[in-house]
Design a protein around this motif. Structure first.
Motif, short mmCIF file in Angstrom:
data_model
loop_
_atom_site.label_atom_id
_atom_site.label_comp_id
_atom_site.label_asym_id
_atom_site.label_seq_id
_atom_site.Cartn_x
_atom_site.Cartn_y
_atom_site.Cartn_z
N ASP A 9 0.91 -1.24 0.05
CA ASP A 9 -0.10 -0.01 -0.02
C ASP A 9 0.72 1.29 0.02
N LYS A 35 -9.04 -3.46 -10.91
CA LYS A 35 -8.53 -3.37 -9.55
C LYS A 35 -9.12 -4.43 -8.76
N GLU A 36 -8.11 -5.11 -7.94
CA GLU A 36 -8.72 -5.98 -6.87
C GLU A 36 -8.16 -5.49 -5.45
N PRO A 37 -8.92 -5.77 -4.59
CA PRO A 37 -10.38 -6.45 -4.78
C PRO A 37 -11.24 -5.48 -5.28
N ARG A 47 -14.01 -5.62 2.14
CA ARG A 47 -13.51 -4.50 2.75
C ARG A 47 -14.55 -4.38 4.17
N PHE A 50 -12.40 -6.29 6.70
CA PHE A 50 -11.17 -5.52 7.07
C PHE A 50 -11.34 -4.62 8.18
N PHE A 64 -10.77 -13.64 -1.01
CA PHE A 64 -9.87 -13.16 -2.28
C PHE A 64 -9.84 -14.13 -3.16
N ARG A 68 -11.31 -13.26 -6.95
CA ARG A 68 -10.69 -13.24 -7.89
C ARG A 68 -11.29 -14.13 -9.08
N ARG A 90 -3.18 -4.72 -8.64
CA ARG A 90 -3.22 -5.96 -7.67
C ARG A 90 -3.63 -7.23 -8.32
N TYR A 91 -3.17 -8.42 -8.17
CA TYR A 91 -3.57 -9.53 -8.70
C TYR A 91 -3.16 -10.62 -7.54
N SER A 94 -0.65 -10.31 -4.85
CA SER A 94 -0.81 -9.78 -3.56
C SER A 94 -1.47 -10.78 -2.65
N THR A 95 -2.04 -11.69 -3.10
CA THR A 95 -2.63 -12.79 -2.22
C THR A 95 -1.31 -13.65 -1.34
N TYR A 98 0.17 -11.02 1.12
CA TYR A 98 -0.54 -10.49 1.93
C TYR A 98 -0.92 -11.62 2.94
N GLN A 99 -1.53 -12.68 2.31
CA GLN A 99 -1.91 -13.67 3.00
C GLN A 99 -0.74 -14.91 3.54
N PHE A 147 -3.94 -3.50 7.33
CA PHE A 147 -2.76 -4.11 6.03
C PHE A 147 -1.67 -3.15 6.38
P1 TYD Z 1 -6.22 -1.69 -1.93
O1 TYD Z 1 -5.67 -1.99 -3.36
O2 TYD Z 1 -5.46 -0.91 -1.15
O3 TYD Z 1 -7.77 -1.24 -2.01
P2 TYD Z 1 -8.35 0.02 -1.48
O4 TYD Z 1 -7.90 1.20 -2.81
O5 TYD Z 1 -9.83 -0.28 -1.70
O6 TYD Z 1 -7.79 0.46 -0.34
O7 TYD Z 1 -6.47 -3.20 -1.23
C1 TYD Z 1 -6.84 -3.44 0.02
C2 TYD Z 1 -6.31 -4.24 0.73
O8 TYD Z 1 -6.26 -5.63 0.31
C3 TYD Z 1 -4.68 -4.18 0.51
O9 TYD Z 1 -4.04 -3.50 1.83
C4 TYD Z 1 -4.10 -5.39 0.22
C5 TYD Z 1 -5.37 -6.20 0.50
N1 TYD Z 1 -5.08 -7.45 -0.25
C6 TYD Z 1 -4.86 -8.78 0.30
O10 TYD Z 1 -4.47 -8.97 1.28
N2 TYD Z 1 -4.95 -9.87 -0.63
C7 TYD Z 1 -5.02 -9.72 -1.76
O11 TYD Z 1 -5.07 -10.91 -2.90
C8 TYD Z 1 -5.63 -8.74 -2.63
C9 TYD Z 1 -5.96 -8.36 -3.90
C10 TYD Z 1 -5.42 -7.13 -1.71
#
Ligand code: TYD
Length: 199
Positions: A9, A35-37, A47, A50, A64, A68, A90-91, A94-95, A98-99, A147
């Motif tokens: 981020d 854009k993902e999510p 969201r 979160f 996620f 996807r 993001r694709y 990111s998973t 982040y995960q 995050f």
């Molecule tokens: P982000 O792109 O920051 O969206 P927004 O513009 O709505 O804030 O994505 C939100 C969060 O999702 C970001 O902190 C990372 C997380 N994320 C994951 O944890 N796993 C994933 O597979 C994806 C696509 C995003």
């Protein structure tokens, strides 16, 4: 052609995805950004979850993946079939990052994703120090979410940087935005020209 922009981020993904879109359109290419999510039911659930911070890592991963699958079916595949250049903000990297940073095996996450989502042709990872990223997030007036915690982002960044493949390019996004843009555009154009894509 499927091009992916990744990074923690605050690394500038959304700006770069828009920039690529504009530059490629200027050159006559048919391009679309997703854009993902997403804004699907799954994306909305992500969201909401979160905000409440109440998901187990496995449940988060599942959401996620569902989001996807929806994106692939309704956005990505139709656009690729129509011959467009698809740019992802993001694709599944990111998973993986982040995960993965929550303790799920990154390799398992990759395999799971490669069963449900087309492999990208080019992945650009915008690399930035978590400290700088958090500073940018604060500067734009956003409150960091779960995050965007420093320790967590450090682990996420480490996983991003450990991803190695000939299609993955890491770009130093700590620099002036114009320099980053110029590098990103060069990488994309070089790749497209190498593929002899017509438009
Ligand atoms: P982000 O792109 O920051 O969206 P927004 O513009 O709505 O804030 O994505 C939100 C969060 O999702 C970001 O902190 C990372 C997380 N994320 C994951 O944890 N796993 C994933 O597979 C994806 C696509 C995003």
């Amino acid at each position: 052609m499927l091009i992916v922009i990744e990074g923690i981020d605050g690394s500038g993904k959304t700006t770069m995805a828009k920039f690529i879109e504009e530059e490629l359109k200027k050159r006559g290419y048919d391009v679309v950004v997703f854009k993902e999510p997403t804004n699907s039911e799954w994306g909305r659930r992500i969201r909401k979850a979160f905000k409440n911070r109440n998901l187990r890592p496995e449940d988060e991963l599942e959401l996620f993946i569902k989001d996807r699958i929806w994106d692939v079916k309704y956005n990505i595949l139709p656009a690729l079939k129509a011959g467009k250049i698809v740019v992802m903000d993001r694709y599944y990297y990111s998973t993986i990052a982040y995960q993965g940073a929550l303790g799920i095996d990154p390799d398992y996450i990759r395999k799971l994703n490669e069963k449900i989502a087309p492999k990208p042709d080019l992945v650009i990872i915008l690399d930035i120090k978590p400290e700088t990223a958090l500073e940018r997030i604060r500067m734009r007036g956003d409150k960091p979410n779960r995050f965007e915690d420093l320790e967590y982002l450090r682990r996420v960044r480490e996983i991003f940087l450990s991803l190695k493949n000939k299609n993955i390019i890491i770009i130093d996004a700590e620099r002036d935005m114009e320099e980053v843009k110029s590098d990103v555009l060069n990488v994309v154009l070089k790749y497209i020209r190498g593929q002899n894509l017509s438009y």
